[in-house]
Design an enzyme around this catalytic site. Structure first.
Site, short mmCIF file in Angstrom:
data_model
loop_
_atom_site.label_atom_id
_atom_site.label_comp_id
_atom_site.label_asym_id
_atom_site.label_seq_id
_atom_site.Cartn_x
_atom_site.Cartn_y
_atom_site.Cartn_z
N VAL A 42 0.83 -1.25 0.00
CA VAL A 42 -0.03 0.17 0.13
C VAL A 42 0.91 1.33 0.26
CG1 VAL A 42 -1.80 1.38 1.41
CG2 VAL A 42 -1.94 -1.19 1.15
N GLY A 44 1.85 -1.00 9.44
CA GLY A 44 0.90 -1.99 10.08
C GLY A 44 1.04 -3.40 10.02
N GLN A 53 -3.31 -7.51 6.76
CA GLN A 53 -4.54 -8.13 7.20
C GLN A 53 -4.49 -9.38 6.50
OE1 GLN A 53 -8.11 -5.91 5.53
NE2 GLN A 53 -9.88 -7.46 6.29
N ARG A 107 -11.22 -6.33 9.37
CA ARG A 107 -10.39 -5.21 9.59
C ARG A 107 -10.15 -4.97 11.24
NH1 ARG A 107 -13.33 -3.55 5.06
NH2 ARG A 107 -12.25 -3.41 3.20
N VAL A 116 -3.96 5.37 6.78
CA VAL A 116 -4.32 4.62 5.94
C VAL A 116 -4.50 3.00 6.54
CG1 VAL A 116 -4.09 3.76 3.52
CG2 VAL A 116 -3.34 5.81 3.93
N SER A 117 -3.76 2.71 7.54
CA SER A 117 -3.61 1.40 8.21
C SER A 117 -4.98 0.96 8.65
CB SER A 117 -2.57 1.37 9.24
OG SER A 117 -1.23 2.32 8.98
N ASP A 127 -14.31 2.75 -0.82
CA ASP A 127 -15.47 2.06 -0.93
C ASP A 127 -16.31 2.78 -1.89
OD1 ASP A 127 -15.20 0.16 1.86
OD2 ASP A 127 -14.13 2.04 2.09
N ARG A 186 -15.40 2.23 -5.34
CA ARG A 186 -16.20 1.01 -5.86
C ARG A 186 -17.30 1.18 -6.02
NH1 ARG A 186 -12.56 -1.82 -0.93
NH2 ARG A 186 -10.68 -2.52 -2.06
N HIS A 229 -22.93 10.62 -8.56
CA HIS A 229 -22.79 10.72 -7.06
C HIS A 229 -23.50 9.78 -6.11
CE1 HIS A 229 -21.50 14.95 -8.44
NE2 HIS A 229 -21.38 15.15 -7.09
N HIS A 272 -15.09 1.85 7.60
CA HIS A 272 -14.51 1.45 6.51
C HIS A 272 -14.53 0.02 6.92
CE1 HIS A 272 -11.93 0.36 3.23
NE2 HIS A 272 -10.73 0.11 4.13
#
Length: 330
Positions: free
Chosen positions: A31, A96, A99, A105, A135-136, A165, A168, A185, A192
């Site tokens: 990442v 970190g 996963q 998460r 971001v972790s 998300d 996506r 939109h 998250h």
């Protein structure tokens, strides 16, 4: 040897109107490197410092990046330590534990909090004026932990939240409608993670709400089964991790958009994770809502007019995160 190639001129002091932009990326896993590469090719910073506990791998990754500098705008990219991050405008933390396949998460939480307890005080020592972008995972709780450990204003500590998300969601809606995702939109809000919420009542194309075409869209009563799109959004990361081991490219692009919105003071609305100041009866928790992102970090939060069902789901998502925070006993 250098004097053979160059004619020297008197040294000129830097102009006060041009300040170099410096960024630090903590964690050089997939990442962190996707973020670095995306920001490199989009000329987001003038200098990027990468920091990682695996110094040998870090130096190899930096070598690989700098060998492409002749193909992009001028930039400095180097391996460093926390001390080398001094003066950074932004500190982007991707460090970190990784996963695992099938792991939620929130199950990552205990392992990553211990890492942050030693990491954050050192970074704040060298970068007290920086905007911290987390971001972790689990990003909402880790962002809350960072805020508590750092002593920084909550507006200066934000998480990448549901920006990916939401992307996506828009992509899958666009596939269904045969449109460019940028023309849609739509928002994913809340955690998250598994309790995130799709705001079906506010999905619109060119101002036309999807609910006007199909009031049951996104519900189990929907004959067109739009709800399958949200299922794909929620399970996307798990599917990618199962297939290739980690998500990286899309999150790298998402982080770059957040960073650019901050550095360029764009006043852009993004679903970043931020401290909620009592909206919808939610307090003392970080989660994602559409927020105005600018040079101060988070400027304002947009209070969406949610349906009763969506508001209840959002409160449930906040409670999931609140429980996780309370179990940490910070």
């Amino acid at each position: 040897m250098q004097d053979r190639f160059f004619v020297s001129f008197p040294e000129i002091a830097p102009t006060p109107t041009r300040r170099l932009r410096k960024g630090a990326i903590i964690g050089a896993g997939q990442v962190g490197l996707a973020c670095a590469y995306s920001m490199l090719i989009q000329s987001t910073f003038d200098e990027i410092v990468l920091v990682d506990v695996d110094r040998n791998k870090l130096e190899g990754e930096v070598m690989d990046l700098v060998h492409g500098l002749s193909f992009v705008e001028p930039m400095v990219v180097r391996a460093g330590t926390a001390a080398d991050c001094q003066g950074a405008d932004m500190v982007i933390i991707t460090a970190g534990a990784k996963q695992k396949s099938g792991e939620s998460r929130l199950e990552l939480l205990g392992r990553n909090v211990n890492i942050f307890k030693s990491l954050i005080p050192e970074l704040v020592q060298y970068c007290p004026e920086a905007i911290f972008l987390i971001v972790s995972n689990p990003v909402d709780v880790i962002t809350y932990v960072t805020w508590k450990l750092s002593g920084l204003p909550s507006t200066s500590v934000i998480g990448s939240g549901t920006v990916l998300d939401t992307a996506r969601f828009r992509y899958l809606l666009a596939q269904e409608l045969r449109l460019d995702p940028r023309s849609i939109h739509a928002y994913i809000i809340g955690e998250h993670g598994d309790s995130e919420v799709a705001v079906w009542s506010r999905v619109n194309v060119a101002g036309m709400p999807l609910h006007e075409l199909n009031p049951d869209s996104g519900t189990t009563a929907d004959p067109e089964h739009w709800d399958r799109i949200f299922t794909q959004v929620k399970t996307a990361a798990y599917e990618i991790i199962r297939r290739k081991g980690a998500t990286s490219y899309a999150v790298g692009l998402a982080v770059t958009q957040i960073v650019q919105a901050i550095l360029r003071d764009q006043q852009r609305v993004l679903t970043v994770s931020c401290l909620i100041p009592g909206l919808y009866g939610i307090e003392e928790v970080y989660l994602s809502l559409p927020a105005v992102v600018n040079r101060q970090g988070v400027g304002r939060i947009v209070q969406l007019a949610l349906s009763p069902s969506e508001e209840q789901q959002l409160k449930h998502s906040a409670q999931v995160l609140r429980q996780a925070i309370e179990e940490l006993k910070l």
